[in-house]
Design a protein around this motif. Structure first.
Motif, PDB file in Angstrom:
ATOM      1  N   PHE A  47       0.859  -1.177   0.000  1.00 50.08           N
ATOM      2  CA  PHE A  47       0.000   0.000   0.000  1.00 50.08           C
ATOM      3  C   PHE A  47       0.896   1.228   0.000  1.00 50.08           C
ATOM      4  O   PHE A  47       1.892   1.270   0.714  1.00 50.08           O
ATOM      5  CB  PHE A  47      -0.896   0.006   1.244  1.00 50.08           C
ATOM      6  CG  PHE A  47      -1.808  -1.176   1.328  1.00 50.08           C
ATOM      7  CD1 PHE A  47      -3.089  -1.114   0.820  1.00 50.08           C
ATOM      8  CD2 PHE A  47      -1.382  -2.360   1.909  1.00 50.08           C
ATOM      9  CE1 PHE A  47      -3.940  -2.204   0.889  1.00 50.08           C
ATOM     10  CE2 PHE A  47      -2.217  -3.464   1.986  1.00 50.08           C
ATOM     11  CZ  PHE A  47      -3.495  -3.388   1.475  1.00 50.08           C
ATOM     12  N   HIS A  48       0.513   2.234  -0.787  1.00 49.28           N
ATOM     13  CA  HIS A  48       1.355   3.422  -0.958  1.00 49.28           C
ATOM     14  C   HIS A  48       0.476   4.659  -0.980  1.00 49.28           C
ATOM     15  O   HIS A  48      -0.395   4.785  -1.832  1.00 49.28           O
ATOM     16  CB  HIS A  48       2.125   3.271  -2.277  1.00 49.28           C
ATOM     17  CG  HIS A  48       2.816   4.502  -2.729  1.00 49.28           C
ATOM     18  ND1 HIS A  48       2.941   4.819  -4.060  1.00 49.28           N
ATOM     19  CD2 HIS A  48       3.423   5.495  -2.064  1.00 49.28           C
ATOM     20  CE1 HIS A  48       3.603   5.952  -4.175  1.00 49.28           C
ATOM     21  NE2 HIS A  48       3.895   6.387  -2.971  1.00 49.28           N
ATOM     22  N   THR A  49       0.704   5.565  -0.032  1.00 47.75           N
ATOM     23  CA  THR A  49      -0.027   6.831  -0.063  1.00 47.75           C
ATOM     24  C   THR A  49       0.754   7.824  -0.920  1.00 47.75           C
ATOM     25  O   THR A  49       1.967   7.694  -1.095  1.00 47.75           O
ATOM     26  CB  THR A  49      -0.208   7.443   1.344  1.00 47.75           C
ATOM     27  OG1 THR A  49       1.068   7.852   1.830  1.00 47.75           O
ATOM     28  CG2 THR A  49      -0.870   6.474   2.298  1.00 47.75           C
ATOM     29  N   LYS A  50       0.049   8.808  -1.413  1.00 48.32           N
ATOM     30  CA  LYS A  50       0.689   9.850  -2.222  1.00 48.32           C
ATOM     31  C   LYS A  50       1.754  10.590  -1.419  1.00 48.32           C
ATOM     32  O   LYS A  50       2.747  11.065  -1.959  1.00 48.32           O
ATOM     33  CB  LYS A  50      -0.362  10.822  -2.736  1.00 48.32           C
ATOM     34  CG  LYS A  50       0.181  11.862  -3.670  1.00 48.32           C
ATOM     35  CD  LYS A  50      -0.892  12.783  -4.180  1.00 48.32           C
ATOM     36  CE  LYS A  50      -0.287  13.831  -5.094  1.00 48.32           C
ATOM     37  NZ  LYS A  50      -1.294  14.764  -5.587  1.00 48.32           N
ATOM     38  N   SER A  51       1.569  10.646  -0.088  1.00 50.86           N
ATOM     39  CA  SER A  51       2.505  11.382   0.757  1.00 50.86           C
ATOM     40  C   SER A  51       3.758  10.587   1.130  1.00 50.86           C
ATOM     41  O   SER A  51       4.602  11.091   1.868  1.00 50.86           O
ATOM     42  CB  SER A  51       1.796  11.849   2.032  1.00 50.86           C
ATOM     43  OG  SER A  51       1.372  10.735   2.785  1.00 50.86           O
TER      44      SER A  51
END
Length: 125
Positions: A47-51
């Motif tokens: 999982f990868h957030t934009k931040s």
């Protein structure tokens, strides 16, 4: 690694037994992010957030995610962006420590002008 489509997020939510809040926020489309999987069976997930916050979940023996993690770390370093990685288990922690050491090796080798490819790196502990 395959990027999981948003239509499959509800299926992934059923597989996850515990995760940080931001993972559920990605799956509920409350925050911008992406989900990657090793296969369509969702055995290993990233999982990868934009931040720049990441979470690995599932089978730590899959090597395809190793390359994705190394790539994400490399991009964060090159673009001087945040890279914060959370893990699912103690086994993942051990693997992440090994991958981090391999990334340092890659950076040193590149700074010395050597060419590093996936085929001459062992990313499994």
């Amino acid at each position: 690694m395959i990027k999981v489509s948003e239509e499959q997020y509800p299926i992934i939510k059923q597989f996850i037994s515990r995760a940080p809040t931001f993972v559920y926020s990605i799956l509920d489309r409350m925050i911008e992010g992406a989900v990657y999987s090793d296969t369509a069976a969702f055995q290993t997930l990233l999982f990868h957030t934009k931040s720049g916050i990441y979470y690995v979940y599932g089978n730590e023996n899959k090597t395809s995610i190793d390359y994705q993690l190394a790539y994400c770390l490399q991009q964060a370093i090159e673009q001087q962006k945040r890279f914060t990685l959370f893990s699912y288990s103690e086994q993942w922690n051990t693997k992440i420590e090994h991958l981090h050491l391999m990334k340092i090796f890659i950076i040193i080798e590149r700074s010395m002008g050597n060419v590093i490819t996936k085929s001459n790196l062992l990313l499994n502990p």
